[in-house]
Design an enzyme around this catalytic site. Structure first.
Site, PDB file in Angstrom:
ATOM      1  N   PHE A 136       0.855  -1.192   0.000  1.00  0.00           N
ATOM      2  CA  PHE A 136       0.000   0.000   0.000  1.00  0.00           C
ATOM      3  C   PHE A 136       0.890   1.242   0.000  1.00  0.00           C
ATOM      4  CE2 PHE A 136      -2.430   3.484   1.750  1.00  0.00           C
ATOM      5  CZ  PHE A 136      -3.584   3.411   0.983  1.00  0.00           C
ATOM      6  N   ASP A 221       9.126   2.701   1.815  1.00  0.00           N
ATOM      7  CA  ASP A 221       7.941   3.428   2.264  1.00  0.00           C
ATOM      8  C   ASP A 221       7.792   3.126   3.756  1.00  0.00           C
ATOM      9  OD1 ASP A 221       5.426   4.231   3.033  1.00  0.00           O
ATOM     10  OD2 ASP A 221       4.415   3.517   1.225  1.00  0.00           O
ATOM     11  N   LYS A 250       2.477   9.710   8.375  1.00  0.00           N
ATOM     12  CA  LYS A 250       1.622   9.369   9.523  1.00  0.00           C
ATOM     13  C   LYS A 250       2.049   9.984  10.873  1.00  0.00           C
ATOM     14  CE  LYS A 250      -1.104   5.563   7.890  1.00  0.00           C
ATOM     15  NZ  LYS A 250      -0.748   5.041   6.563  1.00  0.00           N
TER      16      LYS A 250
END
Ligand SMILES: *Cc1c(COP(=O)(O)O)cnc(C)c1O
Length: 395
Positions: A136, A221, A250
């Protein structure tokens, strides 16, 4: 509470199936809904509130900065942005940072930089990026294409050309997939959205070696795994296999939206002025919050707590797995933990936990993802285990 939910459905685009709770306040590992009910938070904004809700140092930094300077254009220099870039480089492999506002944007920057670098160095035919199935990387068209899961892509075709997928945790597949067109390999050190999948020991080192030999860039990532989530500041540091480019977002801002891409001087020089930009990227308010969050993370023994309580949580869940055969597997690292069920809906378990005052997120039908604040205590974990046992017994 119901009137707010009705109004939300009336006015807000329905892109989420939300749990029926209106949250108004948070502190540490707890949040409260509009009716005053308390919840233990094992979602933490999906790995955003690593320091817990409203960490005093982040709140204070925001208050102070808000009274001083909220925003100026990136056409000018600002101190918080410089201080944040210094901190990120000091604690990572990197020497240059680009700031943006989210994980998808950080990955967009990484994709653009990898393409530009490869074009300048090797020529126009070298643009393909290899990513993994089940990965993702975000919801923009480029990052959606990078995401190796059809369910996120369906309906948005045509996708962006220049991506190719490999099975996760399979070095041979990557080695075979690399051609003279490949410019980079992009991977999450632990797949988050894909179900908290931890690769074999040595996977990242193996990828690094393949990328070195074939002269392609390695991109991590770390949007979800970063900022201490797995017990080290960045998850790849467990293996000591630094990439060429890394993205984070995040938890970077301690609850405030900010993303970053960090790289080396060598790769960074592929971007010149005007090649990439973001109006809000590294804005003084967000950057100041991120500095305070990073300082708190590193100075308040948060990583130690993550490591210790993470182990305690995984052992506790493992204990439940002995009692309930419908738990197929408990996996994870630090406080990034997945519980996979068999013959039982993870959504039903999450619903049962919510009714008993614990927020947990189900990803897909079979996996629960537990990503609590890294300051969570053993006592709070005991409470979760108690609630989960109760829920499992009732299902
Ligand atoms: C959440 C996430 C993203 C996307 O971040 P946004 O801030 O939602 O754009 C990208 N990669 C990973 C690994 C993520 O977990």
């Amino acid at each position: 509470m119901m009137d707010w939910i009705e109004e939300a459905e009336r006015w807000v685009l329905h892109t989420y199936d939300r749990y029926p709770v209106v949250i108004v306040r948070g502190e540490g590992a707890r949040v409260w809904d509009i009716d005053g009910r308390e919840y233990l938070d094992f979602v933490a904004g999906i790995a955003v509130c690593n320091l817990g809700h409203c960490h005093p140092r982040v709140v204070e930094a925001l208050r102070e900065q808000a009274g001083k300077l909220l925003h100026v254009s990136n056409l000018y220099y600002t101190q918080p942005q410089v201080e944040l870039a210094q901190r990120i480089c000091q604690h990572s492999f990197g020497t240059k940072v680009f700031f943006c506002n989210s994980g998808a944007e950080a990955n967009e920057a990484a994709i653009k930089l990898a393409r530009k670098y490869a074009k300048l160095r090797w020529g126009p035919e070298r643009y393909e990026i290899i990513t993994m199935y089940n990965s993702f990387h975000g919801r923009t068209l480029a990052t959606l294409t990078a995401t190796g899961q059809e369910k996120f892509q369906r309906g948005f075709e045509p996708l962006l050309p220049g991506f190719r997928y490999c099975p996760f945790d399979d070095l041979g597949a990557v080695e075979e997939a690399i051609t003279e067109r490949t410019c980079a390999v992009m991977v999450e050190p632990i797949q988050g959205e894909g179900g908290v999948r931890v690769p074999s020991e040595g996977y990242l080192r193996g990828l690094k070696e393949i990328c070195r030999q074939k002269e392609v860039l390695l991109i991590y990532d770390e949007v979800q795994t970063g900022m201490g989530r797995t017990g080290k500041l960045f998850a790849h540091q467990h293996e000591g296999a630094p990439p060429d480019i890394m993205t984070m977002a995040k938890a970077l801002g301690g609850g405030v939206p900010i993303g970053a891409m960090v790289t080396t001087d060598e790769v960074a020089q592929a971007f010149s002025a005007g090649d990439h930009a973001s109006t809000f990227g590294g804005n003084p308010l967000a950057a100041r919050a991120a500095c305070a969050a990073l300082d708190a993370l590193l100075q308040e023994r948060v990583l130690d707590n993550c490591e210790r309580v993470g182990r305690y949580l995984r052992e506790g869940l493992q204990g439940l797995a002995f009692k309930f055969t419908k738990i197929r597997e408990v996996r994870g690292r630090g406080l990034m933990v997945g519980v996979e069920f068999e013959g039982l809906s993870a959504k039903e378990v999450a619903k049962g936990c919510l009714e008993r005052g614990v927020l947990i997120n189900a990803i897909g039908e079979r996996v629960l993802r537990l990503v609590p604040p890294l300051i969570i205590t053993e006592v709070e974990v005991d409470r979760l285990l108690e609630v989960m046992e109760e829920v499992l017994r009732g299902l």
